[in-house]
Design a protein around this motif. Sequence first.
Motif, PDB file in Angstrom:
ATOM      1  N   PHE A   1       0.756  -1.038  -0.104  1.00 45.64           N
ATOM      2  CA  PHE A   1       0.044   0.055  -0.093  1.00 45.64           C
ATOM      3  C   PHE A   1       0.886   1.298  -0.148  1.00 45.64           C
ATOM      4  O   PHE A   1       2.000   1.252   0.487  1.00 45.64           O
ATOM      5  CB  PHE A   1      -0.911  -0.050   1.172  1.00 45.64           C
ATOM      6  CG  PHE A   1      -1.796  -1.065   1.359  1.00 45.64           C
ATOM      7  CD1 PHE A   1      -3.223  -0.634   0.820  1.00 45.64           C
ATOM      8  CD2 PHE A   1      -1.426  -2.181   2.014  1.00 45.64           C
ATOM      9  CE1 PHE A   1      -4.069  -1.911   0.655  1.00 45.64           C
ATOM     10  CE2 PHE A   1      -2.604  -3.121   2.109  1.00 45.64           C
ATOM     11  CZ  PHE A   1      -3.778  -3.126   1.536  1.00 45.64           C
ATOM     12  N   GLU A   2       0.344   2.255  -0.523  1.00 48.83           N
ATOM     13  CA  GLU A   2       0.819   3.626  -0.436  1.00 48.83           C
ATOM     14  C   GLU A   2       0.026   4.373   0.770  1.00 48.83           C
ATOM     15  O   GLU A   2      -1.067   4.401   0.341  1.00 48.83           O
ATOM     16  CB  GLU A   2       0.921   4.600  -1.721  1.00 48.83           C
ATOM     17  CG  GLU A   2       1.493   5.913  -1.561  1.00 48.83           C
ATOM     18  CD  GLU A   2       1.764   6.665  -2.666  1.00 48.83           C
ATOM     19  OE1 GLU A   2       1.331   6.353  -3.873  1.00 48.83           O
ATOM     20  OE2 GLU A   2       2.452   7.905  -2.592  1.00 48.83           O
ATOM     21  N   ALA A   3       0.783   4.888   1.869  1.00 49.81           N
ATOM     22  CA  ALA A   3       0.197   5.765   2.979  1.00 49.81           C
ATOM     23  C   ALA A   3       0.064   6.963   2.392  1.00 49.81           C
ATOM     24  O   ALA A   3       0.832   7.681   2.098  1.00 49.81           O
ATOM     25  CB  ALA A   3       1.129   5.475   4.225  1.00 49.81           C
TER      26      ALA A   3
ATOM     27  N   VAL B   1       5.950   5.399   1.932  1.00 47.86           N
ATOM     28  CA  VAL B   1       5.464   6.802   2.295  1.00 47.86           C
ATOM     29  C   VAL B   1       6.306   7.636   1.825  1.00 47.86           C
ATOM     30  O   VAL B   1       7.368   7.771   1.455  1.00 47.86           O
ATOM     31  CB  VAL B   1       6.085   6.427   3.709  1.00 47.86           C
ATOM     32  CG1 VAL B   1       5.970   7.757   4.598  1.00 47.86           C
ATOM     33  CG2 VAL B   1       5.265   5.335   4.808  1.00 47.86           C
ATOM     34  N   ASN B   2       5.422   8.622   1.586  1.00 44.95           N
ATOM     35  CA  ASN B   2       6.036   9.911   0.750  1.00 44.95           C
ATOM     36  C   ASN B   2       6.914  10.943   1.828  1.00 44.95           C
ATOM     37  O   ASN B   2       6.299  11.244   2.798  1.00 44.95           O
ATOM     38  CB  ASN B   2       4.732  10.844   0.320  1.00 44.95           C
ATOM     39  CG  ASN B   2       4.062   9.908  -0.827  1.00 44.95           C
ATOM     40  OD1 ASN B   2       4.419  10.101  -1.937  1.00 44.95           O
ATOM     41  ND2 ASN B   2       2.840   9.464  -0.507  1.00 44.95           N
ATOM     42  N   LEU B   3       7.872  11.238   1.164  1.00 43.73           N
ATOM     43  CA  LEU B   3       8.694  12.053   1.994  1.00 43.73           C
ATOM     44  C   LEU B   3       8.632  13.434   1.391  1.00 43.73           C
ATOM     45  O   LEU B   3       8.752  13.653   0.276  1.00 43.73           O
ATOM     46  CB  LEU B   3      10.130  11.610   2.150  1.00 43.73           C
ATOM     47  CG  LEU B   3      10.692  10.558   3.082  1.00 43.73           C
ATOM     48  CD1 LEU B   3      12.177  10.491   3.085  1.00 43.73           C
ATOM     49  CD2 LEU B   3       9.920  10.733   4.348  1.00 43.73           C
TER      50      LEU B   3
ATOM     51  N   LEU C   1      10.240   4.442   0.858  1.00 44.64           N
ATOM     52  CA  LEU C   1      10.302   5.695   0.760  1.00 44.64           C
ATOM     53  C   LEU C   1      10.154   6.414  -0.461  1.00 44.64           C
ATOM     54  O   LEU C   1      10.918   6.018  -1.515  1.00 44.64           O
ATOM     55  CB  LEU C   1      11.471   6.427   1.646  1.00 44.64           C
ATOM     56  CG  LEU C   1      11.551   6.006   2.976  1.00 44.64           C
ATOM     57  CD1 LEU C   1      12.973   6.586   3.630  1.00 44.64           C
ATOM     58  CD2 LEU C   1      10.543   6.125   3.662  1.00 44.64           C
ATOM     59  N   GLU C   2       9.310   7.169  -0.644  1.00 40.03           N
ATOM     60  CA  GLU C   2       9.040   8.064  -1.988  1.00 40.03           C
ATOM     61  C   GLU C   2       9.682   9.285  -1.860  1.00 40.03           C
ATOM     62  O   GLU C   2       9.296   9.918  -1.007  1.00 40.03           O
ATOM     63  CB  GLU C   2       7.528   7.829  -2.553  1.00 40.03           C
ATOM     64  CG  GLU C   2       6.986   6.655  -2.453  1.00 40.03           C
ATOM     65  CD  GLU C   2       5.636   6.423  -3.336  1.00 40.03           C
ATOM     66  OE1 GLU C   2       5.069   7.548  -3.732  1.00 40.03           O
ATOM     67  OE2 GLU C   2       5.011   5.443  -3.443  1.00 40.03           O
ATOM     68  N   ILE C   3      10.404   9.865  -2.763  1.00 38.88           N
ATOM     69  CA  ILE C   3      10.818  11.162  -2.943  1.00 38.88           C
ATOM     70  C   ILE C   3      10.560  11.717  -4.375  1.00 38.88           C
ATOM     71  O   ILE C   3      10.845  10.763  -5.219  1.00 38.88           O
ATOM     72  CB  ILE C   3      12.289  11.325  -2.580  1.00 38.88           C
ATOM     73  CG1 ILE C   3      13.295  10.433  -3.350  1.00 38.88           C
ATOM     74  CG2 ILE C   3      12.473  11.206  -1.083  1.00 38.88           C
ATOM     75  CD1 ILE C   3      14.624  11.263  -3.407  1.00 38.88           C
TER      76      ILE C   3
ATOM     77  N   ILE D   1      11.645   6.832  -6.669  1.00 40.41           N
ATOM     78  CA  ILE D   1      11.497   8.248  -7.341  1.00 40.41           C
ATOM     79  C   ILE D   1      10.042   8.534  -7.789  1.00 40.41           C
ATOM     80  O   ILE D   1       9.590   7.764  -8.555  1.00 40.41           O
ATOM     81  CB  ILE D   1      12.533   8.464  -8.351  1.00 40.41           C
ATOM     82  CG1 ILE D   1      13.859   8.172  -8.025  1.00 40.41           C
ATOM     83  CG2 ILE D   1      12.183   9.862  -8.964  1.00 40.41           C
ATOM     84  CD1 ILE D   1      14.831   8.464  -8.903  1.00 40.41           C
ATOM     85  N   ASP D   2       9.220   9.174  -7.198  1.00 37.81           N
ATOM     86  CA  ASP D   2       7.869   9.582  -7.443  1.00 37.81           C
ATOM     87  C   ASP D   2       7.701  10.673  -8.613  1.00 37.81           C
ATOM     88  O   ASP D   2       8.625  11.317  -8.728  1.00 37.81           O
ATOM     89  CB  ASP D   2       7.260  10.126  -6.170  1.00 37.81           C
ATOM     90  CG  ASP D   2       5.805   9.851  -5.901  1.00 37.81           C
ATOM     91  OD1 ASP D   2       5.279   9.509  -6.975  1.00 37.81           O
ATOM     92  OD2 ASP D   2       5.348  10.258  -4.909  1.00 37.81           O
ATOM     93  N   ASP D   3       6.594  10.657  -9.158  1.00 32.30           N
ATOM     94  CA  ASP D   3       6.080  11.528 -10.310  1.00 32.30           C
ATOM     95  C   ASP D   3       7.137  11.793 -11.104  1.00 32.30           C
ATOM     96  O   ASP D   3       7.270  12.873 -11.512  1.00 32.30           O
ATOM     97  CB  ASP D   3       5.960  13.149  -9.502  1.00 32.30           C
ATOM     98  CG  ASP D   3       4.796  12.905  -8.302  1.00 32.30           C
ATOM     99  OD1 ASP D   3       4.014  12.000  -8.391  1.00 32.30           O
ATOM    100  OD2 ASP D   3       4.646  14.049  -7.685  1.00 32.30           O
TER     101      ASP D   3
ATOM    102  N   ILE E   1      10.916   3.251 -10.001  1.00 30.61           N
ATOM    103  CA  ILE E   1      10.606   4.633 -10.791  1.00 30.61           C
ATOM    104  C   ILE E   1       9.005   4.648 -10.504  1.00 30.61           C
ATOM    105  O   ILE E   1       8.374   3.638 -11.176  1.00 30.61           O
ATOM    106  CB  ILE E   1      11.092   4.870 -11.927  1.00 30.61           C
ATOM    107  CG1 ILE E   1      12.492   5.229 -11.920  1.00 30.61           C
ATOM    108  CG2 ILE E   1      10.233   5.870 -12.871  1.00 30.61           C
ATOM    109  CD1 ILE E   1      13.413   5.182 -13.162  1.00 30.61           C
ATOM    110  N   LYS E   2       8.614   5.600 -10.218  1.00 32.98           N
ATOM    111  CA  LYS E   2       6.781   5.880 -10.398  1.00 32.98           C
ATOM    112  C   LYS E   2       6.695   6.672 -11.690  1.00 32.98           C
ATOM    113  O   LYS E   2       6.910   7.880 -11.522  1.00 32.98           O
ATOM    114  CB  LYS E   2       6.394   6.245  -9.093  1.00 32.98           C
ATOM    115  CG  LYS E   2       6.043   5.394  -7.899  1.00 32.98           C
ATOM    116  CD  LYS E   2       5.447   5.733  -6.704  1.00 32.98           C
ATOM    117  CE  LYS E   2       4.191   5.223  -6.837  1.00 32.98           C
ATOM    118  NZ  LYS E   2       3.243   5.443  -5.538  1.00 32.98           N
ATOM    119  N   VAL E   3       6.040   6.231 -12.544  1.00 31.35           N
ATOM    120  CA  VAL E   3       5.682   7.049 -13.830  1.00 31.35           C
ATOM    121  C   VAL E   3       4.467   7.934 -13.339  1.00 31.35           C
ATOM    122  O   VAL E   3       3.471   7.378 -12.961  1.00 31.35           O
ATOM    123  CB  VAL E   3       5.249   6.064 -14.847  1.00 31.35           C
ATOM    124  CG1 VAL E   3       4.997   7.141 -16.085  1.00 31.35           C
ATOM    125  CG2 VAL E   3       6.064   5.210 -15.355  1.00 31.35           C
TER     126      VAL E   3
HETATM  127 MG    MG Z   1       3.678   9.004  -3.848  1.00 35.39          MG
END
Ligand code: MG
Length: 282
Positions: free
Chosen positions: A58-60, A119-121, A151-153, A181-183, A202-204
């Motif tokens: 899951f993404e929180a 988790v997003n940072l 961790l997502e940055i 790596i987010d976005d 990598i998150k597209v």
């Molecule tokens: Mg995110």
Amino acid sequence: RAKASGKARHEVFVAGMRVQVMTRLQLETDLRRAIERQEFRLHYQPLISLQTGKIAGFEALVRWQHPDRGLVPPNDFIPVAEETELIIPMGKWITHEACRQLKIWQEQFPQEQPLLVSVNLSGKQFSQLNLVEQIEQTLQETGLSGHSLKLEITESIAMTDVESTIALLQRLKALHLQLSIDDFGTGYSSLSYLHRFPTNTIKVDRSFVSRMGDESEDSQIVQTIILLGHNLSMDIVAEGVETAEQLASLRTLKCEYGQGFFFSKPLVVEAATALLKSDPQW
Ligand code: MG
Ligand code: C2E
Ligand code: MG
Ligand code: MG
């Protein structure tokens, strides 16, 4: 035309400024209180393995249960939390809460590849001096394995100061954390740095996924990002998957994970637990 619209925007800004300043102050006051009153909630959006069609984790995603305003989305308060550094205590709570909840789910729903939580940072947290120690302590307190925390940055944060990003990511990697790596695709990336990041994923960005279609330029962009990621030995998460067609294309392109309303919206704990119980397969 650009000049005219620039002027128009300027006027709107001046006219709205007083209101803006007041709400900004009110927001800051409310935010400080919210931390003490524990008004933050985490919602959990499932992350699907496209190979098995099962929930991988899951993404929180944080929300603010405001006493008057109801459920406030993160984009409405994270920027002010950043400016005021309130993101530091808030971020500490978010990581702790996400790890605590995931540990419960791992025990309730054991599987060969244990469930993970992402988790997003924010940028401020990323430059926080004791970040690594804080996360290490959270893992100890919650009993969660570092392997199960991602961790997502965002790409923009990662690229701000590349050398210190790499150093910090390596210290987090030493805790066995997964890094994402987010976005991706929305910021500026230097390809000569990307391969030096010890990141797993990598998150597209959703904007590319949502405009995917057979012949579209965005399909080509998604394909290119997937190829790039795979060449760097990274897994790809497609965010914002909303249709069966997008899912089918992503599977053809050998994208590893998907996330989006097609599978599920972010859910409160009880709903996420019910979803895990039903053991869905897409
Ligand atoms: Mg995110
Ligand atoms: P993000 O990390 O890129 O998170 C994905 C956002 O896309 C979430 O919005 C999610 O609800 C939304 N989303 C997911 N699937 C779909 C879909 O299929 N279609 C559409 N239209 N949207 C979809 P949300 O929860 O409003 O979060 C927005 C952003 O706020 C996040 O973007 C992230 O940057 C930030 N954020 C959220 N939670 C946290 C947090 O705990 N800490 C920090 N620092 N930032 C957070
Ligand atoms: Mg994202
Ligand atoms: Mg996004």
